[in-house]
Design a protein around this motif. Structure first.
Motif, PDB file in Angstrom:
ATOM      1  N   MET A   1     -20.832  -8.515  -3.914  1.00  0.00           N
ATOM      2  CA  MET A   1     -19.483  -8.422  -3.366  1.00  0.00           C
ATOM      3  C   MET A   1     -18.467  -8.995  -4.349  1.00  0.00           C
ATOM      4  SD  MET A   1     -18.225  -7.019  -0.663  1.00  0.00           S
ATOM      5  CE  MET A   1     -19.150  -7.039   0.836  1.00  0.00           C
ATOM      6  N   ALA A   2     -18.876 -10.004  -5.135  1.00  0.00           N
ATOM      7  CA  ALA A   2     -17.945 -10.604  -6.091  1.00  0.00           C
ATOM      8  C   ALA A   2     -17.484  -9.575  -7.112  1.00  0.00           C
ATOM      9  CB  ALA A   2     -18.582 -11.801  -6.781  1.00  0.00           C
ATOM     10  N   GLY A   3     -18.361  -8.653  -7.490  1.00  0.00           N
ATOM     11  CA  GLY A   3     -17.986  -7.609  -8.444  1.00  0.00           C
ATOM     12  C   GLY A   3     -16.908  -6.704  -7.884  1.00  0.00           C
ATOM     13  N   LEU A   4     -17.051  -6.318  -6.621  1.00  0.00           N
ATOM     14  CA  LEU A   4     -16.056  -5.470  -5.976  1.00  0.00           C
ATOM     15  C   LEU A   4     -14.724  -6.198  -5.859  1.00  0.00           C
ATOM     16  CD1 LEU A   4     -15.247  -2.883  -4.515  1.00  0.00           C
ATOM     17  CD2 LEU A   4     -16.161  -3.890  -2.410  1.00  0.00           C
ATOM     18  N   THR A   5     -14.777  -7.456  -5.468  1.00  0.00           N
ATOM     19  CA  THR A   5     -13.566  -8.266  -5.350  1.00  0.00           C
ATOM     20  C   THR A   5     -12.831  -8.326  -6.688  1.00  0.00           C
ATOM     21  OG1 THR A   5     -14.547  -9.580  -3.580  1.00  0.00           O
ATOM     22  CG2 THR A   5     -12.708 -10.574  -4.760  1.00  0.00           C
ATOM     23  N   SER A   6     -13.566  -8.567  -7.754  1.00  0.00           N
ATOM     24  CA  SER A   6     -12.962  -8.630  -9.086  1.00  0.00           C
ATOM     25  C   SER A   6     -12.416  -7.279  -9.517  1.00  0.00           C
ATOM     26  CB  SER A   6     -13.973  -9.138 -10.106  1.00  0.00           C
ATOM     27  OG  SER A   6     -14.333 -10.469  -9.804  1.00  0.00           O
ATOM     28  N   ASP A   7     -13.122  -6.194  -9.177  1.00  0.00           N
ATOM     29  CA  ASP A   7     -12.646  -4.850  -9.521  1.00  0.00           C
ATOM     30  C   ASP A   7     -11.321  -4.547  -8.824  1.00  0.00           C
ATOM     31  OD1 ASP A   7     -14.901  -4.478 -11.063  1.00  0.00           O
ATOM     32  OD2 ASP A   7     -15.941  -3.217  -9.577  1.00  0.00           O
ATOM     33  N   ILE A   8     -11.235  -4.889  -7.551  1.00  0.00           N
ATOM     34  CA  ILE A   8      -9.994  -4.659  -6.798  1.00  0.00           C
ATOM     35  C   ILE A   8      -8.866  -5.490  -7.394  1.00  0.00           C
ATOM     36  CG2 ILE A   8      -8.866  -4.907  -4.549  1.00  0.00           C
ATOM     37  CD1 ILE A   8     -11.691  -4.387  -3.294  1.00  0.00           C
ATOM     38  N   GLU A   9      -9.156  -6.747  -7.694  1.00  0.00           N
ATOM     39  CA  GLU A   9      -8.149  -7.623  -8.294  1.00  0.00           C
ATOM     40  C   GLU A   9      -7.651  -7.051  -9.622  1.00  0.00           C
ATOM     41  OE1 GLU A   9      -7.638 -12.217  -9.926  1.00  0.00           O
ATOM     42  OE2 GLU A   9      -9.638 -11.404  -9.590  1.00  0.00           O
ATOM     43  N   ARG A  10      -8.567  -6.641 -10.498  1.00  0.00           N
ATOM     44  CA  ARG A  10      -8.181  -6.083 -11.800  1.00  0.00           C
ATOM     45  C   ARG A  10      -7.325  -4.831 -11.629  1.00  0.00           C
ATOM     46  NH1 ARG A  10     -13.168  -7.945 -13.394  1.00  0.00           N
ATOM     47  NH2 ARG A  10     -14.259  -6.031 -12.848  1.00  0.00           N
ATOM     48  N   PHE A  11      -7.725  -3.973 -10.701  1.00  0.00           N
ATOM     49  CA  PHE A  11      -6.979  -2.741 -10.454  1.00  0.00           C
ATOM     50  C   PHE A  11      -5.544  -3.052 -10.023  1.00  0.00           C
ATOM     51  CE2 PHE A  11      -5.528   0.471  -7.407  1.00  0.00           C
ATOM     52  CZ  PHE A  11      -5.553   1.610  -8.209  1.00  0.00           C
ATOM     53  N   LEU A  12      -5.396  -3.965  -9.066  1.00  0.00           N
ATOM     54  CA  LEU A  12      -4.059  -4.316  -8.571  1.00  0.00           C
ATOM     55  C   LEU A  12      -3.216  -4.973  -9.662  1.00  0.00           C
ATOM     56  CD1 LEU A  12      -4.969  -5.576  -4.989  1.00  0.00           C
ATOM     57  CD2 LEU A  12      -3.813  -3.432  -5.602  1.00  0.00           C
ATOM     58  N   LYS A  13      -3.809  -5.840 -10.446  1.00  0.00           N
ATOM     59  CA  LYS A  13      -3.066  -6.505 -11.518  1.00  0.00           C
ATOM     60  C   LYS A  13      -2.657  -5.506 -12.602  1.00  0.00           C
ATOM     61  CE  LYS A  13      -4.538 -11.241 -10.842  1.00  0.00           C
ATOM     62  NZ  LYS A  13      -5.266 -12.401 -11.351  1.00  0.00           N
ATOM     63  N   ALA A  14      -3.511  -4.527 -12.874  1.00  0.00           N
ATOM     64  CA  ALA A  14      -3.160  -3.494 -13.849  1.00  0.00           C
ATOM     65  C   ALA A  14      -1.979  -2.672 -13.344  1.00  0.00           C
ATOM     66  CB  ALA A  14      -4.357  -2.593 -14.129  1.00  0.00           C
ATOM     67  N   MET A  15      -1.995  -2.330 -12.067  1.00  0.00           N
ATOM     68  CA  MET A  15      -0.878  -1.575 -11.493  1.00  0.00           C
ATOM     69  C   MET A  15       0.403  -2.404 -11.514  1.00  0.00           C
ATOM     70  SD  MET A  15      -2.495   0.702  -8.423  1.00  0.00           S
ATOM     71  CE  MET A  15      -0.959   1.559  -8.196  1.00  0.00           C
ATOM     72  N   LEU A  16       0.283  -3.693 -11.204  1.00  0.00           N
ATOM     73  CA  LEU A  16       1.451  -4.578 -11.252  1.00  0.00           C
ATOM     74  C   LEU A  16       2.024  -4.674 -12.658  1.00  0.00           C
ATOM     75  CD1 LEU A  16       0.551  -7.573  -8.917  1.00  0.00           C
ATOM     76  CD2 LEU A  16       2.658  -6.250  -8.846  1.00  0.00           C
ATOM     77  N   SER A  17       1.157  -4.735 -13.641  1.00  0.00           N
ATOM     78  CA  SER A  17       1.631  -4.858 -15.024  1.00  0.00           C
ATOM     79  C   SER A  17       2.354  -3.596 -15.473  1.00  0.00           C
ATOM     80  CB  SER A  17       0.475  -5.187 -15.966  1.00  0.00           C
ATOM     81  OG  SER A  17      -0.375  -4.065 -16.111  1.00  0.00           O
ATOM     82  N   GLN A  18       2.072  -2.468 -14.853  1.00  0.00           N
ATOM     83  CA  GLN A  18       2.739  -1.213 -15.194  1.00  0.00           C
ATOM     84  C   GLN A  18       4.057  -1.032 -14.447  1.00  0.00           C
ATOM     85  OE1 GLN A  18      -0.125   1.849 -14.412  1.00  0.00           O
ATOM     86  NE2 GLN A  18      -1.513   1.159 -16.019  1.00  0.00           N
ATOM     87  N   SER A  19       4.286  -1.835 -13.416  1.00  0.00           N
ATOM     88  CA  SER A  19       5.530  -1.705 -12.651  1.00  0.00           C
ATOM     89  C   SER A  19       6.679  -2.328 -13.433  1.00  0.00           C
ATOM     90  CB  SER A  19       5.399  -2.341 -11.265  1.00  0.00           C
ATOM     91  OG  SER A  19       5.514  -3.736 -11.350  1.00  0.00           O
ATOM     92  N   THR A  20       7.860  -1.782 -13.238  1.00  0.00           N
ATOM     93  CA  THR A  20       9.015  -2.281 -13.971  1.00  0.00           C
ATOM     94  C   THR A  20       9.676  -3.469 -13.280  1.00  0.00           C
ATOM     95  OG1 THR A  20      10.421  -0.666 -12.848  1.00  0.00           O
ATOM     96  CG2 THR A  20       9.532  -0.054 -15.018  1.00  0.00           C
ATOM     97  N   ASP A  21       9.432  -3.612 -11.984  1.00  0.00           N
ATOM     98  CA  ASP A  21      10.114  -4.668 -11.232  1.00  0.00           C
ATOM     99  C   ASP A  21       9.185  -5.770 -10.732  1.00  0.00           C
ATOM    100  OD1 ASP A  21       8.763  -3.218  -9.321  1.00  0.00           O
ATOM    101  OD2 ASP A  21      10.523  -2.748  -8.110  1.00  0.00           O
ATOM    102  N   GLY A  22       7.920  -5.760 -11.160  1.00  0.00           N
ATOM    103  CA  GLY A  22       6.992  -6.799 -10.740  1.00  0.00           C
ATOM    104  C   GLY A  22       6.540  -6.680  -9.299  1.00  0.00           C
ATOM    105  N   MET A  23       6.729  -5.477  -8.717  1.00  0.00           N
ATOM    106  CA  MET A  23       6.321  -5.228  -7.332  1.00  0.00           C
ATOM    107  C   MET A  23       5.407  -4.017  -7.275  1.00  0.00           C
ATOM    108  SD  MET A  23       9.441  -5.827  -4.729  1.00  0.00           S
ATOM    109  CE  MET A  23      10.912  -5.578  -5.684  1.00  0.00           C
ATOM    110  N   LEU A  24       4.533  -4.045  -6.294  1.00  0.00           N
ATOM    111  CA  LEU A  24       3.617  -2.936  -6.070  1.00  0.00           C
ATOM    112  C   LEU A  24       3.500  -2.717  -4.571  1.00  0.00           C
ATOM    113  CD1 LEU A  24       1.306  -0.969  -6.870  1.00  0.00           C
ATOM    114  CD2 LEU A  24      -0.218  -2.946  -6.826  1.00  0.00           C
ATOM    115  N   GLU A  25       3.661  -1.486  -4.146  1.00  0.00           N
ATOM    116  CA  GLU A  25       3.462  -1.141  -2.742  1.00  0.00           C
ATOM    117  C   GLU A  25       2.383  -0.076  -2.695  1.00  0.00           C
ATOM    118  OE1 GLU A  25       6.136   0.679   0.798  1.00  0.00           O
ATOM    119  OE2 GLU A  25       7.023  -0.978  -0.343  1.00  0.00           O
ATOM    120  N   ILE A  26       1.358  -0.326  -1.897  1.00  0.00           N
ATOM    121  CA  ILE A  26       0.209   0.576  -1.843  1.00  0.00           C
ATOM    122  C   ILE A  26      -0.370   0.563  -0.437  1.00  0.00           C
ATOM    123  CG2 ILE A  26      -1.412  -1.213  -2.608  1.00  0.00           C
ATOM    124  CD1 ILE A  26      -2.801   1.030  -4.272  1.00  0.00           C
ATOM    125  N   GLY A  27      -0.927   1.674  -0.033  1.00  0.00           N
ATOM    126  CA  GLY A  27      -1.557   1.767   1.282  1.00  0.00           C
ATOM    127  C   GLY A  27      -2.882   1.019   1.297  1.00  0.00           C
TER     128      GLY A  27
END
Length: 153
Positions: A1-27
């Motif tokens: 489960m720790a691997g999945l948790t880390s994968d989700i975290e990395r994915f969200l942080k990558a999306m945040l780093s691509q945002s121009t305003d430091g915000m991310l909205e996702i379903g």
């Protein structure tokens, strides 16, 4: 489960780093489907990896159209970040008043906000809370007020 948790975290942080305003909205459900996990797993990642102490605020709406909004707290303001990280677990009314006065003097609060914060956290406003819990609640309220100041800056 720790691997999945880390994968989700990395994915969200990558999306945040691509945002121009430091915000991310996702379903939430979209994210759960993408990672083939329960929405509660997404909630776990948010509550453990995206906390104010880690530099994030979370807004969430549950239900069929539920979404997650992750807001990066800008570390430009070391004073406010310091306050969030080091605020006492308990805060007396006098200590709260001093803190609000300091925030007002530093121009983080205007006069109306200063008075609102002062009266909203007064012993009189919190009178229905047992006296042994009042200072804990006041500290939690103040921490959330400071986080809202950070979010708007």
């Amino acid at each position: 489960m720790a691997g999945l948790t880390s994968d989700i975290e990395r994915f969200l942080k990558a999306m945040l780093s691509q945002s121009t305003d430091g915000m991310l909205e996702i379903g939430r459900n979209d994210l759960a489907i993408k990672f083939d996990c329960a929405p509660s797993q997404i909630n776990y990642v948010l509550s453990t990896r995206f906390t104010p102490h880690n530099g994030y605020l979370i807004e969430s709406k549950r239900g069929g159209n539920g979404f997650i909004k992750i807001i990066t707290i800008v570390e430009e303001d070391n004073y406010l970040s310091y306050l969030v990280k080091n605020l006492n677990e308990q805060m007396t009314e006098a200590n709260a008043d001093s803190l609000f006065r300091d925030l007002y003097n530093r121009k983080y609060l205007n006069e109306d906000e200063f008075l609102l914060a002062k009266y909203a956290t007064s012993d009189k406003a919190l009178a229905k809370i047992t006296s042994d819990m009042r200072n804990f609640l006041r500290s939690d309220i103040i921490k959330n007020m400071i986080l809202s100041i950070l979010a708007r800056s």
